[in-house]
Every structure is written in C-alpha cells, then in structure tokens.
Design a protein around this motif. Structure first.
Motif, PDB file in Angstrom:
ATOM      1  N   SER A  12       1.635   8.327 -11.356  1.00 28.72           N
ATOM      2  CA  SER A  12       1.161   8.972 -10.123  1.00 28.72           C
ATOM      3  C   SER A  12      -0.171   8.392  -9.676  1.00 28.72           C
ATOM      4  O   SER A  12      -0.372   8.123  -8.475  1.00 28.72           O
ATOM      5  N   LEU A  13      -1.093   8.189 -10.619  1.00 28.96           N
ATOM      6  CA  LEU A  13      -2.393   7.614 -10.294  1.00 28.96           C
ATOM      7  C   LEU A  13      -2.255   6.184  -9.786  1.00 28.96           C
ATOM      8  O   LEU A  13      -2.946   5.764  -8.847  1.00 28.96           O
ATOM      9  N   ASP A  14      -1.356   5.436 -10.399  1.00 33.47           N
ATOM     10  CA  ASP A  14      -1.113   4.060  -9.977  1.00 33.47           C
ATOM     11  C   ASP A  14      -0.561   4.024  -8.556  1.00 33.47           C
ATOM     12  O   ASP A  14      -1.027   3.247  -7.704  1.00 33.47           O
ATOM     13  N   ALA A  15       0.426   4.891  -8.287  1.00 31.47           N
ATOM     14  CA  ALA A  15       1.027   4.932  -6.953  1.00 31.47           C
ATOM     15  C   ALA A  15       0.022   5.363  -5.902  1.00 31.47           C
ATOM     16  O   ALA A  15      -0.011   4.815  -4.780  1.00 31.47           O
ATOM     17  N   TYR A  16      -0.819   6.338  -6.236  1.00 33.67           N
ATOM     18  CA  TYR A  16      -1.836   6.795  -5.290  1.00 33.67           C
ATOM     19  C   TYR A  16      -2.796   5.656  -4.934  1.00 33.67           C
ATOM     20  O   TYR A  16      -3.155   5.466  -3.756  1.00 33.67           O
ATOM     21  N   THR A  17      -3.206   4.889  -5.938  1.00 32.40           N
ATOM     22  CA  THR A  17      -4.153   3.794  -5.715  1.00 32.40           C
ATOM     23  C   THR A  17      -3.551   2.733  -4.806  1.00 32.40           C
ATOM     24  O   THR A  17      -4.222   2.191  -3.917  1.00 32.40           O
ATOM     25  N   ILE A  18      -2.253   2.446  -4.995  1.00 37.96           N
ATOM     26  CA  ILE A  18      -1.599   1.406  -4.204  1.00 37.96           C
ATOM     27  C   ILE A  18      -1.290   1.889  -2.788  1.00 37.96           C
ATOM     28  O   ILE A  18      -1.623   1.222  -1.800  1.00 37.96           O
ATOM     29  N   HIS A  19      -0.690   3.069  -2.696  1.00 39.10           N
ATOM     30  CA  HIS A  19      -0.163   3.510  -1.397  1.00 39.10           C
ATOM     31  C   HIS A  19      -1.164   4.294  -0.556  1.00 39.10           C
ATOM     32  O   HIS A  19      -1.160   4.186   0.677  1.00 39.10           O
ATOM     33  N   ASP A  20      -2.024   5.082  -1.187  1.00 33.57           N
ATOM     34  CA  ASP A  20      -2.970   5.901  -0.432  1.00 33.57           C
ATOM     35  C   ASP A  20      -4.323   5.214  -0.281  1.00 33.57           C
ATOM     36  O   ASP A  20      -4.892   5.191   0.810  1.00 33.57           O
ATOM     37  N   VAL A  21      -4.827   4.680  -1.406  1.00 33.72           N
ATOM     38  CA  VAL A  21      -6.112   3.979  -1.326  1.00 33.72           C
ATOM     39  C   VAL A  21      -5.944   2.629  -0.652  1.00 33.72           C
ATOM     40  O   VAL A  21      -6.814   2.185   0.112  1.00 33.72           O
ATOM     41  N   GLY A  22      -4.821   1.957  -0.914  1.00 37.72           N
ATOM     42  CA  GLY A  22      -4.548   0.682  -0.246  1.00 37.72           C
ATOM     43  C   GLY A  22      -4.894  -0.548  -1.057  1.00 37.72           C
ATOM     44  O   GLY A  22      -4.974  -1.652  -0.498  1.00 37.72           O
ATOM     45  N   ILE A  23      -5.093  -0.413  -2.352  1.00 39.79           N
ATOM     46  CA  ILE A  23      -5.348  -1.589  -3.195  1.00 39.79           C
ATOM     47  C   ILE A  23      -3.998  -2.165  -3.605  1.00 39.79           C
ATOM     48  O   ILE A  23      -3.201  -1.489  -4.257  1.00 39.79           O
ATOM     49  N   PRO A  24      -3.692  -3.416  -3.242  1.00 33.84           N
ATOM     50  CA  PRO A  24      -2.372  -3.988  -3.548  1.00 33.84           C
ATOM     51  C   PRO A  24      -2.103  -4.045  -5.048  1.00 33.84           C
ATOM     52  O   PRO A  24      -3.012  -4.214  -5.862  1.00 33.84           O
ATOM     53  N   SER A  25      -0.850  -3.909  -5.393  1.00 38.08           N
ATOM     54  CA  SER A  25      -0.441  -3.952  -6.797  1.00 38.08           C
ATOM     55  C   SER A  25      -0.860  -5.258  -7.459  1.00 38.08           C
ATOM     56  O   SER A  25      -1.264  -5.274  -8.633  1.00 38.08           O
ATOM     57  N   MET A  26      -0.793  -6.380  -6.741  1.00 38.01           N
ATOM     58  CA  MET A  26      -1.164  -7.671  -7.319  1.00 38.01           C
ATOM     59  C   MET A  26      -2.651  -7.745  -7.640  1.00 38.01           C
ATOM     60  O   MET A  26      -3.066  -8.416  -8.588  1.00 38.01           O
ATOM     61  N   VAL A  27      -3.473  -7.041  -6.861  1.00 36.69           N
ATOM     62  CA  VAL A  27      -4.909  -7.001  -7.156  1.00 36.69           C
ATOM     63  C   VAL A  27      -5.153  -6.236  -8.448  1.00 36.69           C
ATOM     64  O   VAL A  27      -5.919  -6.672  -9.325  1.00 36.69           O
ATOM     65  N   LEU A  28      -4.491  -5.087  -8.591  1.00 39.85           N
ATOM     66  CA  LEU A  28      -4.624  -4.310  -9.835  1.00 39.85           C
ATOM     67  C   LEU A  28      -4.123  -5.112 -11.027  1.00 39.85           C
ATOM     68  O   LEU A  28      -4.717  -5.093 -12.112  1.00 39.85           O
ATOM     69  N   MET A  29      -3.026  -5.831 -10.832  1.00 41.23           N
ATOM     70  CA  MET A  29      -2.464  -6.640 -11.914  1.00 41.23           C
ATOM     71  C   MET A  29      -3.428  -7.747 -12.329  1.00 41.23           C
ATOM     72  O   MET A  29      -3.601  -8.016 -13.521  1.00 41.23           O
ATOM     73  N   GLU A  30      -4.072  -8.367 -11.361  1.00 40.14           N
ATOM     74  CA  GLU A  30      -5.022  -9.433 -11.678  1.00 40.14           C
ATOM     75  C   GLU A  30      -6.226  -8.872 -12.428  1.00 40.14           C
ATOM     76  O   GLU A  30      -6.708  -9.484 -13.398  1.00 40.14           O
ATOM     77  N   ARG A  31      -6.691  -7.699 -12.024  1.00 38.58           N
ATOM     78  CA  ARG A  31      -7.824  -7.086 -12.723  1.00 38.58           C
ATOM     79  C   ARG A  31      -7.433  -6.688 -14.142  1.00 38.58           C
ATOM     80  O   ARG A  31      -8.227  -6.814 -15.081  1.00 38.58           O
ATOM     81  N   ALA A  32      -6.215  -6.205 -14.303  1.00 36.81           N
ATOM     82  CA  ALA A  32      -5.735  -5.854 -15.638  1.00 36.81           C
ATOM     83  C   ALA A  32      -5.679  -7.089 -16.528  1.00 36.81           C
ATOM     84  O   ALA A  32      -6.117  -7.070 -17.684  1.00 36.81           O
ATOM     85  N   ALA A  33      -5.157  -8.173 -15.980  1.00 33.12           N
ATOM     86  CA  ALA A  33      -5.051  -9.410 -16.759  1.00 33.12           C
ATOM     87  C   ALA A  33      -6.424  -9.957 -17.124  1.00 33.12           C
ATOM     88  O   ALA A  33      -6.626 -10.460 -18.242  1.00 33.12           O
ATOM     89  N   LEU A  34      -7.364  -9.872 -16.213  1.00 33.11           N
ATOM     90  CA  LEU A  34      -8.727 -10.329 -16.506  1.00 33.11           C
ATOM     91  C   LEU A  34      -9.325  -9.534 -17.664  1.00 33.11           C
ATOM     92  O   LEU A  34     -10.002 -10.089 -18.537  1.00 33.11           O
ATOM     93  N   ALA A  35      -9.065  -8.224 -17.687  1.00 31.68           N
ATOM     94  CA  ALA A  35      -9.601  -7.388 -18.754  1.00 31.68           C
ATOM     95  C   ALA A  35      -8.992  -7.753 -20.098  1.00 31.68           C
ATOM     96  O   ALA A  35      -9.696  -7.854 -21.115  1.00 31.68           O
TER      97      ALA A  35
END
Length: 513
Positions: A12-35
């Motif tokens: 739910s938190l992931d979906a909210y960030t992508i669809h409501d906040v507007g941060i693309p899934s690929m951006v989150l994925m890149e940040r996850a990979a960097l971490a």
C-alpha cells in the motif's frame, strides 16, 4: 522508533508513493539498487566475484540494477536470470534492457562455488505461496555456498508478515530492506534468516490518513525518553514498589523481582509474602522490607504506601495465594495504582476470568506463550502465527497492556499502540528472567511518577521490555548465552542504565538496530 510493516502495508505504501505522490517506480527501484550496492561495497574486496540471482518481478528488477551498478564500479559481477522472460514485470524487463546496454555479463548455469558473494533478488515481500520446483532448488543451491549472502529487501521464501518459511527460504548474512522494517524479520525464523538488517531510505514514507494498526520497533535513542533522576529527590519520591509475591519454598522469584525494581531505580521496595520467606528474603536483599501479615488493616496500609504494585512472581495458585492476589488486584484497581500482573498472577487470572473486571489501562499483563494460551484458549502454535494480533486483541478485550513474551516480545495497548522488541538473546530463556522483567517494569513506572510528560502505559512497558533485553545482551557479553542466568541480568541493570546516563551507548549496543 522505527515503524514496522506487514507485506500488505508495504504494498500500500509503495502504491501510494507511485500513484499519489508521483515518484515513478523506476526511480524507487534505482534508489533501492543504489542502497544495496552501497552495502555490498562495504563488505566486498576488490577481487570479489558476485552473482546476482533474479526472479521475474520487481525484486528481480532491483537485483538487475544492483548488478549493473556494481559492474560499472569495476566488480566482477554475473547476472543469473531465473525466470521466464514472458512473465517479467515491466520494470524488470526495462532493467534487463539497460543492463544489456552496458554489457553486464549473464550466466545460465552458474558454477556456484566460484562466487564469493551471492545476492538474492528472486522473490520480494509479496510472496504468499510456497516455493517449489526449480526455484526451491536454486534457493537451496544458494544456501549451500560458502559465499557471503545478501538479500534484496527480504530473503526469498520468507513471509514478510509472519516470519514463516514458505517452503524454503534464503539464509542471508545481510538484508537491505527498503523504507521500513518488515514484520516478518522481527519474528523467528525470519529474524535469523535475515542476518544483519539495514533499513534503507529510498523515498517511500508514511502518508497522512494512514490510520492502520501502527507497529513500532524501539531503538537505542528511545532510551533518552527515560527521565533523569532529579538531584533533590529522596527514596520516597523515586517510587515505592509493593510486590505480592512468593509462597512457601518459592522466595527466589520474589527476590529477583524486588532486586530488579531496586536496580532499576525504585526508591523503596516492600514484599508481601508468607512468613517462611522472611528470613531468606531479608538475608538475600536487606534493602527490601518484608510483610507477612495478611489482614484488611495491614493490606490497606501497604496499598496506601505503594506507588506501583507487582502481583504474581512465585505466588503459587493455592487458595491462600488466590486470596492475596484477588485482594490486591481488586483494591489496587480501585485505588488507581499501576499493577504489573505476572507469572502466577496470570495463572490465577486464567482460573478466575471474572477478575478481568479489575483490569485497567495502567495494568500490565506479562504472559509468556504458555500463560497466554491459558488466558485465551489458543494453542502456542496459533499464538505464534500472529503474536501481534494475539497481543493486540487481548489488550482490547481486557483494556490492559499486554506484554506477550517470546523471542520477539510484543507489547500492545488497548488503543492500538504496538511495539515489537528486538533486544535480548537466547540466554535470557532462563529461570527468573521473567521475574526480573516484572521488577524492571515497576522500576520504569516509578521513573515517571513525578515527571511532567508521562507516556502511555504501553510505551512505558515497551521501554521496560527493551531495557530488559539490553541488560540481557550485556549479561551475554559477560557470561555467554549458555552460562548466563537471571543474576547476570540483575547485575547488568545498573551498568546499562549508567551507560545511558553518561551517553556511552555505542560500545555495548552497536549491534541493536
């Protein structure tokens, strides 16, 4: 404090960030990979050979991005794509396209023993079915290697909500999880399979209006909430604890609880017990007072004298014990005193369900799994399936704080305040450890008697549980988990509290996340 989430809540938190906040899934994925890549670099030498094993979904996409980032840093990295390309998620397919553009090496039949680090990105927190077939074989091969093992977000095969193994599961040395600690990593076997857990900020946060059941994990910094000991106080102002404890031949539990309350800072302790325990208790703990007369007049004097009540350690369940527990629980409730109900106090409660009417929000119940089973009628296996739900439901039913003791103790209040404890160790599974906890909880409640800001009773209880675990860790440092006992925990209490008073935390508690 860190928030702890279930798999469903994380989705739910992931979906909210992508669809409501507007941060693309690929951006989150890149940040996850960097971490993840940053953590792998911390544990890797220049000559590492790294294999990143990826599934079909977005967890696999995280893994592909990790492989690319490490490859571009000069590491010897191979990518093992385990799934069917027809079933790739859109982000996974896009990450593979990017990796191939940079010529990240791929292998179809890895020679497992050649690798010094295995990165697991097969399944994420959304897994709900047992791992079978080829995936089961792959995870087993990963586990059989001597390489360092790193999990992306969660070890594959682990239920992110319960910590149960779904068929088979990856056994990680390090897990880099995203945004929030997952509840399944707090309970065994998930906790041991996760290894060291690093929670990485990738841009997913809680959102306004998310009023689900909040679950928290306390950290070292939360111990700053414990009030400072005022320089102008005296033994009376620092709190008076009354223990209704001990029966014939059972003075040890009363001793452990009384000593723990004093070591945690209570100014005065008095033990209401049977006459046979007077000489042993006064010999073991001359700092405590002993009262063995059970009468209306004396009982009223004891109740008026005390600030906090502890009922149950070593009390027994015979008629005399039931009468003592009933009187002090009922009158303590009427007087509005905080009550810690432990051990035989809980057994007597299970035998006398009408006593539930005496329980209030400032009553703390401390059952282990067996006692909780007697209180609720549930089996231990049923309780372990959802300890958070069990503790929360019982707290709401009784109106009291429920401290459900286990390897991952859950503290729940009647207003949805829930804490999962991550301090402590297996050496604390020893006789007397629970009695020490009941005394420490009383000591923590005493700390707030004259404080301007008094937290909710559930928070105070959770702080006491966390402190108890830290003392167990200190005891294990000194005596080892096999040889430590309740006395070692008692001895550790003033040392741990001193360290927090002086700010010397890191030396002894660096391992607590």
């Amino acid at each position: 404090m860190k928030k702890v989430v279930t798999s469903k809540e994380m989705a739910s938190l992931d979906a909210y960030t992508i669809h409501d906040v507007g941060i693309p899934s690929m951006v989150l994925m890149e940040r996850a990979a960097l971490a993840v890549a940053a953590q792998i670099q911390k544990i890797s030498a220049d000559r590492e050979r790294i294999l990143v094993v990826c599934g079909n979904g977005n967890n696999g996409g995280d893994g592909v991005a990790v492989a690319r980032l490490l490859y571009l840093k000069g590491y010897h990295v191979d990518l093992f794509l385990t799934g069917n390309s027809q079933k790739y998620s859109a982000q996974m397919a896009q990450q593979i396209q990017i990796a191939r553009h940079y010529h990240v090496p791929e292998v179809n039949n890895p020679t497992w023993h050649e690798y010094t680090t295995i990165v697991d990105a097969v399944f994420g927190v959304g897994l709900t079915r047992p791992v079978e077939g080829r995936y089961k074989e792959i995870i087993q091969r990963m586990n059989e290697t001597d390489a360092k093992k790193v999990a992306v977000d969660i070890p594959s095969g682990l239920d992110g909500s319960t910590g149960r193994v779904l068929g088979t599961a990856f056994c990680a040395d390090l897990t880099v999880t995203f945004a929030f600690m997952k509840q399944g990593m707090c309970f065994y076997p998930g906790r041991s399979l996760s290894g060291k857990v690093v929670v990485a900020d990738i841009g997913i946060y809680d959102y306004p209006g998310n009023y689900g059941r909040p679950v928290w994990q306390l950290e070292r910094e939360d111990m700053k909430q414990l009030p400072q000991r005022v320089p102008w106080g005296n033994k009376g102002t620092f709190g008076k604890v009354l223990l209704v404890a001990g029966s014939k031949g059972m003075c040890g539990a009363a001793y452990f609880a009384a000593c723990a309350a004093l070591n945690t800072g209570a100014g005065m302790v008095k033990v209401q017990t049977v006459e046979e325990n007077r000489i042993p208790l006064q010999s073991l703990l001359p700092e405590a007072m002993v009262e063995s007369v059970f009468s209306e007049e004396i009982n009223q004097q004891l109740l008026s004298w005390c600030d906090v009540l502890v009922i149950g350690p070593g009390l027994g369940c015979q008629d005399e014990s039931r009468e003592r527990a009933n009187w002090f629980l009922a009158h303590g409730n009427q007087a509005g005193k905080p009550v810690i109900l432990d051990a035989d106090g809980l057994n007597l409660l299970s035998m006398n369900p009408g006593w539930k009417r005496y329980l209030k929000g400032n009553t703390v119940l401390t059952p282990h799994m067996g006692e909780m089973g007697r209180l609720t009628g549930l089996s231990i296996s049923e309780l372990k399936e959802d300890p958070v739900g069990a503790a929360s439901d019982y707290a709401k039913e009784t109106g009291a704080v429920c401290v459900l003791k286990d390897a991952g103790t859950v503290t729940a209040g009647c207003r949805d305040e829930i804490y999962i404890n991550m301090s402590g160790n297996a050496g604390m599974a020893a006789a007397g450890s629970g009695d020490v906890l009941s005394g420490m909880l009383a000591g923590v409640f005493c700390m707030y008697l004259n404080n301007i800001k008094v937290p909710d009773p559930a928070r105070m209880a959770a702080l006491g549980v966390f402190l108890h675990g830290l003392c167990g860790d200190r005891a294990a440092d000194a005596a080892g988990t096999r040889g430590m006992n309740a006395r070692n925990i008692l001895d550790a209490i003033p040392l741990v509290l001193r360290d927090f008073e002086t700010g010397n935390r890191e030396e002894h508690y660096g391992k607590i996340q």
